[in-house]
Scaffold this motif. Structure first.
Motif, PDB file in Angstrom:
ATOM      1  N   ARG A   1       2.203   1.806  -3.442  1.00 13.19           N
ATOM      2  CA  ARG A   1       1.170   2.395  -4.318  1.00 13.19           C
ATOM      3  C   ARG A   1       1.028   3.892  -4.077  1.00 13.19           C
ATOM      4  O   ARG A   1       0.859   4.676  -5.018  1.00 13.19           O
ATOM      5  CB  ARG A   1      -0.163   1.688  -4.090  1.00 13.19           C
ATOM      6  CG  ARG A   1      -0.282   0.337  -4.792  1.00 13.19           C
ATOM      7  CD  ARG A   1      -1.705  -0.165  -4.780  1.00 13.19           C
ATOM      8  NE  ARG A   1      -2.143  -0.495  -3.421  1.00 13.19           N
ATOM      9  CZ  ARG A   1      -1.970  -1.674  -2.846  1.00 13.19           C
ATOM     10  NH1 ARG A   1      -1.376  -2.647  -3.532  1.00 13.19           N
ATOM     11  NH2 ARG A   1      -2.392  -1.911  -1.622  1.00 13.19           N
ATOM     12  N   GLN A   2       1.118   4.316  -2.828  1.00  7.56           N
ATOM     13  CA  GLN A   2       1.028   5.752  -2.520  1.00  7.56           C
ATOM     14  C   GLN A   2       2.140   6.538  -3.200  1.00  7.56           C
ATOM     15  O   GLN A   2       1.942   7.677  -3.630  1.00  7.56           O
ATOM     16  CB  GLN A   2       1.109   5.974  -1.013  1.00  7.56           C
ATOM     17  CG  GLN A   2      -0.084   5.475  -0.223  1.00  7.56           C
ATOM     18  CD  GLN A   2       0.094   5.719   1.268  1.00  7.56           C
ATOM     19  OE1 GLN A   2       0.335   6.853   1.699  1.00  7.56           O
ATOM     20  NE2 GLN A   2       0.001   4.667   2.061  1.00  7.56           N
TER      21      GLN A   2
ATOM     22  N   ASP B   1       0.828  -1.205   0.000  1.00 10.31           N
ATOM     23  CA  ASP B   1       0.000   0.000   0.000  1.00 10.31           C
ATOM     24  C   ASP B   1       0.863   1.256   0.000  1.00 10.31           C
ATOM     25  O   ASP B   1       0.556   2.239  -0.689  1.00 10.31           O
ATOM     26  CB  ASP B   1      -0.930   0.004   1.222  1.00 10.31           C
ATOM     27  CG  ASP B   1      -1.863   1.212   1.235  1.00 10.31           C
ATOM     28  OD1 ASP B   1      -2.654   1.357   0.287  1.00 10.31           O
ATOM     29  OD2 ASP B   1      -1.762   2.024   2.182  1.00 10.31           O
TER      30      ASP B   1
END
Length: 337
Positions: free
Chosen positions: A165-166, A162
Motif C-alpha cells: 500500500r505504501q 502494508d
C-alpha cells in the motif's frame, strides 16, 4: 544455453517485489519501504539486471493504436518448430512467445486490431509453412488483478500488504477518456524506456534535447493517460522455478470474474485473463517442479468455484517476454539479440 540458477535472498526478493509495485520508484523510497540503505537497494537492483534475470521496461499501451491482444496456439511438427518459433518471436507485434507441449506447440500473444478478421491476423503473422498443423486464436477479453497484488512473487519473501500500500498509494487513477497516441517527438523517450524503464530524467533529457522539467511533465502525461506503462520482466527458470505451465480453464460466466481475480492473487500465477473460445480463462503458472505444480493444481486451483474443465500446456522453452528476447538464458532488449 542453460545457466546456473541465481541464488537470491530476502533483500533481493523485497526489492523485486517493490519494483513490481512501482517500477520507476526512486531507490531512496524503495530503501525506506524495504528497510535497507539506498546504496544497497541500488546495488542489488543493478546486480539483478546485469545477471539478465530481470528487466524493467516502459511500453506503449497497444490499445493506443487500436490494437487488442490475441492468444494464439500454433501446433507444429516438432522437427520444424524451432525456426518457426524463432521467426515469430522476433516480430515486434508478437509478445510472450513460448514453446510448449513437448516442443509441438507455440503459444504467443499477437497485437492486432480487434475488428480484424481472424484469418487476416494469421496470414499477416504466420509465415506460410508446411510445418504448421493447426492454429487456434482467441481474443484476450480482460486481464485480472492489480499492480502490486497480481504479479508472480513465488521467488521468495515479498512485501507485506502494508508495504505494498505504501508503494501504490500514489498510483494515478485509471484513465477515463480515450487514449492518445504518442507524438513523433516522444520517439527517443519511448525507445530509451523500452530498453531500460528506469532510465533517469537526466539521461532522457540528453536523449530528447528537452529540459528535465519537460521530461517529467511528459512522462506524467503519458503515464496518467494510460499511454505508457511499465513492466518488470523476470526469468523464473533462473530463480529456481523450472516448471512453467499455461492452464486453459473453462469457467461458468457467472463465476468467471471471481475465479479470475482469485487466481491472479496466487503467488504461483504470473498472469490470468479472460479469453474467447472453448476455454475462457487463461492462467500462466510458475512452479519449482512437477510436484510443486501438482500441489498447486490439486489445492489452490481445486478450491476455485466454477471450473468445470481444464487443459495444461507445459512450457518447454521461453522465447520472448513483452519486450525482451531470451538469449543464452538472459533477458535482452529485442534489438540486441
Amino acid at each position: 544455453m542453460c545457466q546456473t540458477p541465481l541464488v537470491i535472498d530476502h533483500v533481493d526478493s523485497k526489492i523485486l517485489h517493490a519494483l513490481q509495485c512501482a517500477p520507476r520508484l526512486p531507490f531512496r523510497h524503495i530503501a525506506e519501504v524495504t528497510g535497507v540503505s539506498e546504496q544497497t537497494a541500488a546495488r542489488r537492483y543493478h546486480a539483478l539486471r546485469r545477471s539478465g534475470v530481470m528487466r524493467v521496461v516502459g511500453l506503449v499501451n497497444p490499445a493506443v493504436h487500436g490494437k487488442a491482444q490475441w492468444v494464439a496456439r500454433i501446433r507444429s511438427r516438432p522437427d520444424r518448430v524451432g525456426p518457426l518459433a524463432d521467426s515469430l518471436a522476433k516480430r515486434p507485434d508478437i509478445a510472450y512467445a513460448n514453446l510448449a507441449s513437448g516442443g509441438s506447440e507455440i503459444i504467443c500473444m499477437i497485437r492486432s486490431p480487434v475488428e480484424a478478421e481472424r484469418d487476416d491476423i494469421l496470414l499477416r503473422q504466420l509465415p506460410r509453412s508446411a510445418s504448421v498443423l493447426d492454429v487456434s486464436i482467441d481474443l484476450l477479453l480482460h486481464p485480472f488483478g492489480e499492480t502490486g497484488t497480481s504479479e508472480w512473487t513465488g521467488y521468495g519473501d515479498g512485501l507485506t500488504p502494508d508495504q505494498v500500500r505504501q508503494l501504490t498509494t500514489d498510483r494515478p487513477p485509471a484513465p477515463a477518456g480515450p487514449l492518445r497516441p504518442p507524438t513523433d517527438e516522444d520517439a527517443p523517450l519511448l525507445e530509451a524506456l523500452a530498453e531500460d524503464g528506469r532510465t533517469t530524467h537526466t539521461r532522457l533529457a540528453e536523449l530528447t534535447g528537452w529540459s528535465n522539467a519537460r521530461v517529467a511533465r511528459r512522462l506524467e502525461a503519458l503515464e496518467t493517460s494510460g499511454t505508457l506503462f511499465y513492466d518488470v520482466e523476470l526469468l523464473p527458470e533462473r530463480l529456481g522455478h523450472a516448471l512453467n505451465a499455461t492452464l486453459w480453464l473453462r469457467v461458468s460466466p457467472a463465476r468467471l470474474a471471481q475465479a479470475g481475480e482469485a487466481l491472479a492473487r496466487h503467488t504461483e500465477v504470473a498472469f490470468a485473463g479472460a479469453i474467447s473460445g472453448h476455454h475462457n480463462l487463461m492462467v500462466s503458472v510458475i512452479c519449482r517442479d512437477a510436484e510443486d505444480f501438482y500441489r498447486y493444481l490439486t489445492t489452490s486451483v481445486a478450491a476455485i468455484d466454477g471450473i468445470d474443465a481444464y487443459e495444461v500446456s507445459i512450457r518447454v522453452r521461453r522465447l520472448k517476454q513483452a519486450a525482451s528476447l531470451i538469449f543464452h538464458g538472459r533477458l535482452v532488449h529485442t534489438t540486441l539479440a
